[in-house]
Design an enzyme around this catalytic site. Structure first.
Site, PDB file in Angstrom:
ATOM      1  N   ARG A 110      -3.753  29.828  38.972  1.00  0.00           N
ATOM      2  CA  ARG A 110      -4.062  30.095  37.564  1.00  0.00           C
ATOM      3  C   ARG A 110      -5.507  29.858  37.130  1.00  0.00           C
ATOM      4  O   ARG A 110      -6.023  30.659  36.343  1.00  0.00           O
ATOM      5  CB  ARG A 110      -3.077  29.328  36.672  1.00  0.00           C
ATOM      6  CG  ARG A 110      -1.692  29.961  36.719  1.00  0.00           C
ATOM      7  CD  ARG A 110      -0.618  29.030  36.260  1.00  0.00           C
ATOM      8  NE  ARG A 110      -0.397  27.946  37.227  1.00  0.00           N
ATOM      9  CZ  ARG A 110       0.515  26.995  37.077  1.00  0.00           C
ATOM     10  NH1 ARG A 110       1.274  26.972  36.001  1.00  0.00           N
ATOM     11  NH2 ARG A 110       0.671  26.068  37.993  1.00  0.00           N
ATOM     12  N   LYS A 142       7.161  29.646  53.892  1.00  0.00           N
ATOM     13  CA  LYS A 142       7.961  28.417  54.027  1.00  0.00           C
ATOM     14  C   LYS A 142       9.261  28.674  54.799  1.00  0.00           C
ATOM     15  O   LYS A 142      10.356  28.441  54.288  1.00  0.00           O
ATOM     16  CB  LYS A 142       8.264  27.823  52.648  1.00  0.00           C
ATOM     17  CG  LYS A 142       7.011  27.444  51.863  1.00  0.00           C
ATOM     18  CD  LYS A 142       7.368  26.673  50.607  1.00  0.00           C
ATOM     19  CE  LYS A 142       6.163  26.244  49.815  1.00  0.00           C
ATOM     20  NZ  LYS A 142       5.499  27.339  49.090  1.00  0.00           N
ATOM     21  N   THR A 174       6.452  19.149  46.599  1.00  0.00           N
ATOM     22  CA  THR A 174       5.933  18.263  45.539  1.00  0.00           C
ATOM     23  C   THR A 174       6.863  18.225  44.331  1.00  0.00           C
ATOM     24  O   THR A 174       6.718  17.375  43.470  1.00  0.00           O
ATOM     25  CB  THR A 174       4.523  18.711  45.092  1.00  0.00           C
ATOM     26  OG1 THR A 174       4.547  20.122  44.902  1.00  0.00           O
ATOM     27  CG2 THR A 174       3.473  18.347  46.112  1.00  0.00           C
ATOM     28  N   LYS A 188      -3.427  34.131  49.197  1.00  0.00           N
ATOM     29  CA  LYS A 188      -2.094  33.582  49.469  1.00  0.00           C
ATOM     30  C   LYS A 188      -1.031  34.564  49.004  1.00  0.00           C
ATOM     31  O   LYS A 188      -0.994  34.951  47.837  1.00  0.00           O
ATOM     32  CB  LYS A 188      -1.900  32.247  48.746  1.00  0.00           C
ATOM     33  CG  LYS A 188      -0.518  31.649  48.996  1.00  0.00           C
ATOM     34  CD  LYS A 188      -0.377  30.298  48.334  1.00  0.00           C
ATOM     35  CE  LYS A 188       0.326  30.400  47.013  1.00  0.00           C
ATOM     36  NZ  LYS A 188       1.752  30.175  47.061  1.00  0.00           N
ATOM     37  N   ASP A 223       2.531  32.479  52.650  1.00  0.00           N
ATOM     38  CA  ASP A 223       3.204  31.261  52.166  1.00  0.00           C
ATOM     39  C   ASP A 223       4.706  31.530  52.103  1.00  0.00           C
ATOM     40  O   ASP A 223       5.273  31.714  51.034  1.00  0.00           O
ATOM     41  CB  ASP A 223       2.644  30.906  50.781  1.00  0.00           C
ATOM     42  CG  ASP A 223       3.222  29.611  50.238  1.00  0.00           C
ATOM     43  OD1 ASP A 223       3.792  28.829  51.023  1.00  0.00           O
ATOM     44  OD2 ASP A 223       3.108  29.391  49.019  1.00  0.00           O
ATOM     45  N   ASP A 253      14.909  27.923  59.251  1.00  0.00           N
ATOM     46  CA  ASP A 253      16.123  28.530  59.803  1.00  0.00           C
ATOM     47  C   ASP A 253      16.236  28.042  61.238  1.00  0.00           C
ATOM     48  O   ASP A 253      15.448  27.196  61.671  1.00  0.00           O
ATOM     49  CB  ASP A 253      16.023  30.068  59.718  1.00  0.00           C
ATOM     50  CG  ASP A 253      17.403  30.719  59.583  1.00  0.00           C
ATOM     51  OD1 ASP A 253      18.319  30.330  60.330  1.00  0.00           O
ATOM     52  OD2 ASP A 253      17.543  31.625  58.746  1.00  0.00           O
TER      53      ASP A 253
HETATM   54  O1  C5P Z   1      -1.653  28.267  39.651  1.00  0.00           O
HETATM   55  P1  C5P Z   1      -1.792  27.133  40.623  1.00  0.00           P
HETATM   56  O2  C5P Z   1      -3.219  26.844  41.024  1.00  0.00           O
HETATM   57  O3  C5P Z   1      -1.007  25.916  40.210  1.00  0.00           O
HETATM   58  O4  C5P Z   1      -1.099  27.732  41.943  1.00  0.00           O
HETATM   59  C1  C5P Z   1      -0.849  26.951  43.063  1.00  0.00           C
HETATM   60  C2  C5P Z   1      -0.087  27.746  44.074  1.00  0.00           C
HETATM   61  O5  C5P Z   1       0.296  26.873  45.133  1.00  0.00           O
HETATM   62  C3  C5P Z   1       1.209  28.367  43.565  1.00  0.00           C
HETATM   63  O6  C5P Z   1       1.392  29.595  44.269  1.00  0.00           O
HETATM   64  C4  C5P Z   1       2.278  27.368  43.951  1.00  0.00           C
HETATM   65  O7  C5P Z   1       3.528  27.970  44.167  1.00  0.00           O
HETATM   66  C5  C5P Z   1       1.720  26.851  45.270  1.00  0.00           C
HETATM   67  N1  C5P Z   1       2.203  25.529  45.672  1.00  0.00           N
HETATM   68  C6  C5P Z   1       2.088  24.413  44.858  1.00  0.00           C
HETATM   69  N2  C5P Z   1       2.551  23.197  45.292  1.00  0.00           N
HETATM   70  C7  C5P Z   1       3.100  23.095  46.496  1.00  0.00           C
HETATM   71  C8  C5P Z   1       3.207  24.206  47.329  1.00  0.00           C
HETATM   72  C9  C5P Z   1       2.746  25.429  46.875  1.00  0.00           C
HETATM   73  O8  C5P Z   1       1.559  24.497  43.774  1.00  0.00           O
HETATM   74  N3  C5P Z   1       3.484  21.909  46.931  1.00  0.00           N
END
Ligand code: C5P
Length: 237
Positions: A213, A60, A122, A31, A58, A63
């Site tokens: 993470r 998003k 979210t 991603k 990703d 426009d």
């Molecule tokens: O580190 P983690 O597993 O929380 O990363 C989740 C990834 O998904 C991050 O890049 C975060 O910005 C993205 N994301 C999210 N929730 C969303 C949309 C994207 O956590 N609704």
């Protein structure tokens, strides 16, 4: 079984490269979010392309339709499998994105990337939606916007695992779901609140899970990624 997308949420090309090297041979997509794209997008995209590794942009996009279509055209590359847009940009904007992806990939003679739509971020709670003039809670808005995305021929939506289950029963298994907020049992939640395990994602019939993470910060990222895949293997929705 859901496909695993690893979020390259690191601040340098060197760090991203190190993660990609450590995950060599494991079946994942990468991603590319805002930080990676704006800081080191070009070398990263080129490197993934030369390694033949698939990616999810990703970005998003939100426009006017013409501008989004032009952005999508610029993002269509051989290994870019998914590009996302905001459903709140409207039906015409989403259709323009789908159309641009189809046209540009036909010109290049490659498979068209899937266009996914973000419904309700979210980070927004019910009261935030009211402030924006949207009536109803996040759940209702997600379903309504997902319907709009499907009618605009988007391949699916970005959502939580909990919502994915409802969306699949509402729109059918064919409508795609891509879910962040995944935490293998026993790992830190960080700032994610509505989390689910990889197994729960597989049970809900999710198509793609995004994990950052729990893999990036693991002492052995390859082992962490393999454990996530193993947890989902053999689970049927
Ligand atoms: O580190 P983690 O597993 O929380 O990363 C989740 C990834 O998904 C991050 O890049 C975060 O910005 C993205 N994301 C999210 N929730 C969303 C949309 C994207 O956590 N609704």
């Amino acid at each position: 079984m859901p496909k695993l997308i690893v979020a390259l949420d690191v601040d340098s090309f060197e760090r991203a490269t190190r993660i990609i090297e450590r995950l060599k041979g494991i079946d994942v997509l990468y991603k590319i979010g805002h930080e990676a794209l704006f800081r080191y997008g070009e070398p990263l995209i080129a490197s993934l392309e030369s390694l033949g590794l698939p990616s999810f942009m990703d970005v998003k996009l939100y426009d006017i339709p013409r501008t989004v279509a032009a952005g999508v055209r610029a993002l269509v590359r051989p290994n870019v499998r998914i590009i996302n847009v905001h459903a709140l940009g409207g039906a015409a904007m989403m259709e323009a994105a789908v159309e641009a992806a189809a046209q540009r990939s036909a010109e290049l003679g490659i498979a068209a990337p899937l266009i996914y739509a973000v419904t309700v971020l979210t980070s927004l709670a019910a009261e935030d939606l009211g402030e924006l003039g949207l009536s109803g809670g996040p759940g209702e808005n997600v379903i309504r916007l997902a319907g709009l995305a499907r009618d605009a021929r988007c391949a699916g939506v970005v959502c939580s695992v909990q919502e994915a289950y409802d969306l699949k029963s509402f729109f059918g298994a064919e409508f795609g779901t891509l879910c962040p907020g995944i935490r293998p049992a026993g790992t830190a939640h960080g700032d994610q609140k509505r989390v689910a395990t990889p197994r729960e994602a597989a049970l809900a019939g999710v198509d793609y899970i995004v994990v950052g993470r729990p893999i990036l910060e693991a002492p052995d990222p390859a082992a962490a990624a393999r454990a996530i895949l193993a947890e989902m293997e053999g689970v049927h929705a």
